[in-house]
Design a protein around this motif. Structure first.
Motif, PDB file in Angstrom:
ATOM      1  N   GLU A   5       0.865  -1.174   0.000  1.00  0.00           N
ATOM      2  CA  GLU A   5       0.000   0.000   0.000  1.00  0.00           C
ATOM      3  C   GLU A   5       0.902   1.225   0.000  1.00  0.00           C
ATOM      4  OE1 GLU A   5      -3.188   2.437   2.680  1.00  0.00           O
ATOM      5  OE2 GLU A   5      -3.157   0.257   2.906  1.00  0.00           O
ATOM      6  N   ILE A   6       0.949   1.907  -1.141  1.00  0.00           N
ATOM      7  CA  ILE A   6       1.807   3.073  -1.300  1.00  0.00           C
ATOM      8  C   ILE A   6       0.925   4.291  -1.541  1.00  0.00           C
ATOM      9  CG2 ILE A   6       3.713   4.121  -2.567  1.00  0.00           C
ATOM     10  CD1 ILE A   6       4.465   1.274  -3.526  1.00  0.00           C
ATOM     11  N   ASN A   7       1.019   5.257  -0.648  1.00  0.00           N
ATOM     12  CA  ASN A   7       0.257   6.500  -0.769  1.00  0.00           C
ATOM     13  C   ASN A   7      -1.234   6.246  -0.934  1.00  0.00           C
ATOM     14  OD1 ASN A   7       2.687   7.843  -0.544  1.00  0.00           O
ATOM     15  ND2 ASN A   7       2.977   7.982  -2.756  1.00  0.00           N
ATOM     16  N   VAL A  48      11.096   7.434   4.027  1.00  0.00           N
ATOM     17  CA  VAL A  48       9.665   7.299   3.769  1.00  0.00           C
ATOM     18  C   VAL A  48       9.012   6.962   5.112  1.00  0.00           C
ATOM     19  CG1 VAL A  48       9.974   6.540   1.373  1.00  0.00           C
ATOM     20  CG2 VAL A  48       9.780   4.825   3.192  1.00  0.00           C
ATOM     21  N   HIS A  49       7.706   6.926   5.142  1.00  0.00           N
ATOM     22  CA  HIS A  49       6.998   6.525   6.356  1.00  0.00           C
ATOM     23  C   HIS A  49       6.404   5.140   6.172  1.00  0.00           C
ATOM     24  CE1 HIS A  49       6.100  11.026   7.399  1.00  0.00           C
ATOM     25  NE2 HIS A  49       7.382  10.731   7.495  1.00  0.00           N
ATOM     26  N   LEU A  50       6.583   4.289   7.158  1.00  0.00           N
ATOM     27  CA  LEU A  50       5.878   3.019   7.269  1.00  0.00           C
ATOM     28  C   LEU A  50       4.974   3.152   8.478  1.00  0.00           C
ATOM     29  CD1 LEU A  50       8.410   0.080   6.689  1.00  0.00           C
ATOM     30  CD2 LEU A  50       6.729   1.018   5.115  1.00  0.00           C
ATOM     31  N   ASP A  51       3.669   3.126   8.234  1.00  0.00           N
ATOM     32  CA  ASP A  51       2.707   3.349   9.318  1.00  0.00           C
ATOM     33  C   ASP A  51       3.062   4.597  10.125  1.00  0.00           C
ATOM     34  OD1 ASP A  51       1.169   1.178   8.559  1.00  0.00           O
ATOM     35  OD2 ASP A  51       2.031  -0.176  10.048  1.00  0.00           O
ATOM     36  N   ASN A  52       3.375   5.666   9.410  1.00  0.00           N
ATOM     37  CA  ASN A  52       3.675   6.998   9.961  1.00  0.00           C
ATOM     38  C   ASN A  52       5.013   7.104  10.687  1.00  0.00           C
ATOM     39  OD1 ASN A  52       1.355   8.329   8.980  1.00  0.00           O
ATOM     40  ND2 ASN A  52       0.153   7.419  10.636  1.00  0.00           N
ATOM     41  N   VAL A  62      11.593  -4.928   1.106  1.00  0.00           N
ATOM     42  CA  VAL A  62      10.181  -4.864   0.720  1.00  0.00           C
ATOM     43  C   VAL A  62       9.332  -5.683   1.682  1.00  0.00           C
ATOM     44  CG1 VAL A  62       8.549  -5.610  -1.065  1.00  0.00           C
ATOM     45  CG2 VAL A  62      10.583  -4.324  -1.699  1.00  0.00           C
ATOM     46  N   SER A  63       9.837  -6.834   2.101  1.00  0.00           N
ATOM     47  CA  SER A  63       9.064  -7.714   2.996  1.00  0.00           C
ATOM     48  C   SER A  63       8.669  -7.013   4.289  1.00  0.00           C
ATOM     49  CB  SER A  63       9.844  -8.985   3.310  1.00  0.00           C
ATOM     50  OG  SER A  63      11.077  -8.676   3.941  1.00  0.00           O
ATOM     51  N   ALA A  64       9.461  -6.056   4.757  1.00  0.00           N
ATOM     52  CA  ALA A  64       9.146  -5.331   5.994  1.00  0.00           C
ATOM     53  C   ALA A  64       8.003  -4.342   5.797  1.00  0.00           C
ATOM     54  CB  ALA A  64      10.384  -4.596   6.503  1.00  0.00           C
ATOM     55  N   ALA A  65       7.668  -4.026   4.559  1.00  0.00           N
ATOM     56  CA  ALA A  65       6.618  -3.053   4.272  1.00  0.00           C
ATOM     57  C   ALA A  65       5.277  -3.699   3.953  1.00  0.00           C
ATOM     58  CB  ALA A  65       7.038  -2.161   3.108  1.00  0.00           C
ATOM     59  N   ILE A  70       2.650   2.706   3.369  1.00  0.00           N
ATOM     60  CA  ILE A  70       3.855   3.405   2.947  1.00  0.00           C
ATOM     61  C   ILE A  70       3.437   4.788   2.464  1.00  0.00           C
ATOM     62  CG2 ILE A  70       5.798   3.423   1.337  1.00  0.00           C
ATOM     63  CD1 ILE A  70       5.188   0.314   1.033  1.00  0.00           C
ATOM     64  N   THR A  71       4.098   5.813   2.989  1.00  0.00           N
ATOM     65  CA  THR A  71       3.865   7.174   2.502  1.00  0.00           C
ATOM     66  C   THR A  71       5.192   7.707   1.993  1.00  0.00           C
ATOM     67  OG1 THR A  71       2.168   7.507   4.191  1.00  0.00           O
ATOM     68  CG2 THR A  71       2.995   9.475   3.068  1.00  0.00           C
TER      69      THR A  71
END
Length: 153
Positions: A5-7, A48-52, A62-65, A70-71
């Protein structure tokens, strides 16, 4: 195939799980605002932000995201905090060459979401992983303080 989930949009990307998130975002999803700097999570250009939460995309697989929001810099201005930061950056003319600024804005936005009225020490701590070769640190701090006035509760 990985689902990210990106933006706010669900994207299916044909990338390996261990690919750095930076390259999935830039090369595959074609969101080029996030920059490559050092590749070792030392400069902050790839923030970038992962869950803010701010993360360095150059060392985050990528697996961590997967399963997280993702923002990137392209969407950081979709809320009041991000808008305040972007406006302050423009008002004070923070950017010189501009290369590091996406990461700077992402880190500043995360700081202000967590701490609406940060002290100088809190600003220094939150921004310490972001390097600006042009040395715009005084303008960055001033912009964060100006943005805080726009988002303070």
């Amino acid at each position: 195939m990985v689902t990210l989930e990106i933006n706010g949009k669900t994207r299916q990307l044909d990338v390996p799980n261990d690919m750095p998130l930076l390259w999935a975002i830039r090369d595959v999803a074609q969101l080029t605002g996030t920059k490559f700097g050092c590749g070792m999570a030392l400069c902050g250009a790839c923030t970038v932000h992962l869950d803010n939460e701010p993360v360095r995309a150059c060392v985050t697989p990528v697996s961590a995201a997967v399963g997280k929001k993702i923002t990137t810099i392209e969407a950081v201005g979709e809320d009041k905090v991000g808008q305040s930061v972007q406006k302050a950056w423009l008002e004070l003319g923070v950017a010189q060459c501009g290369y590091c600024q996406a990461g700077q804005v992402m880190s500043a936005t995360a700081l202000l979401r967590a701490t609406p009225n940060p002290t100088d020490d809190e600003i220094d701590e939150a921004m310490s992983g972001n390097i600006c070769r042009c040395g715009t640190y005084p303008r960055i701090r001033a912009a964060i303080k100006l943005a805080a006035k726009g988002v303070a509760k």
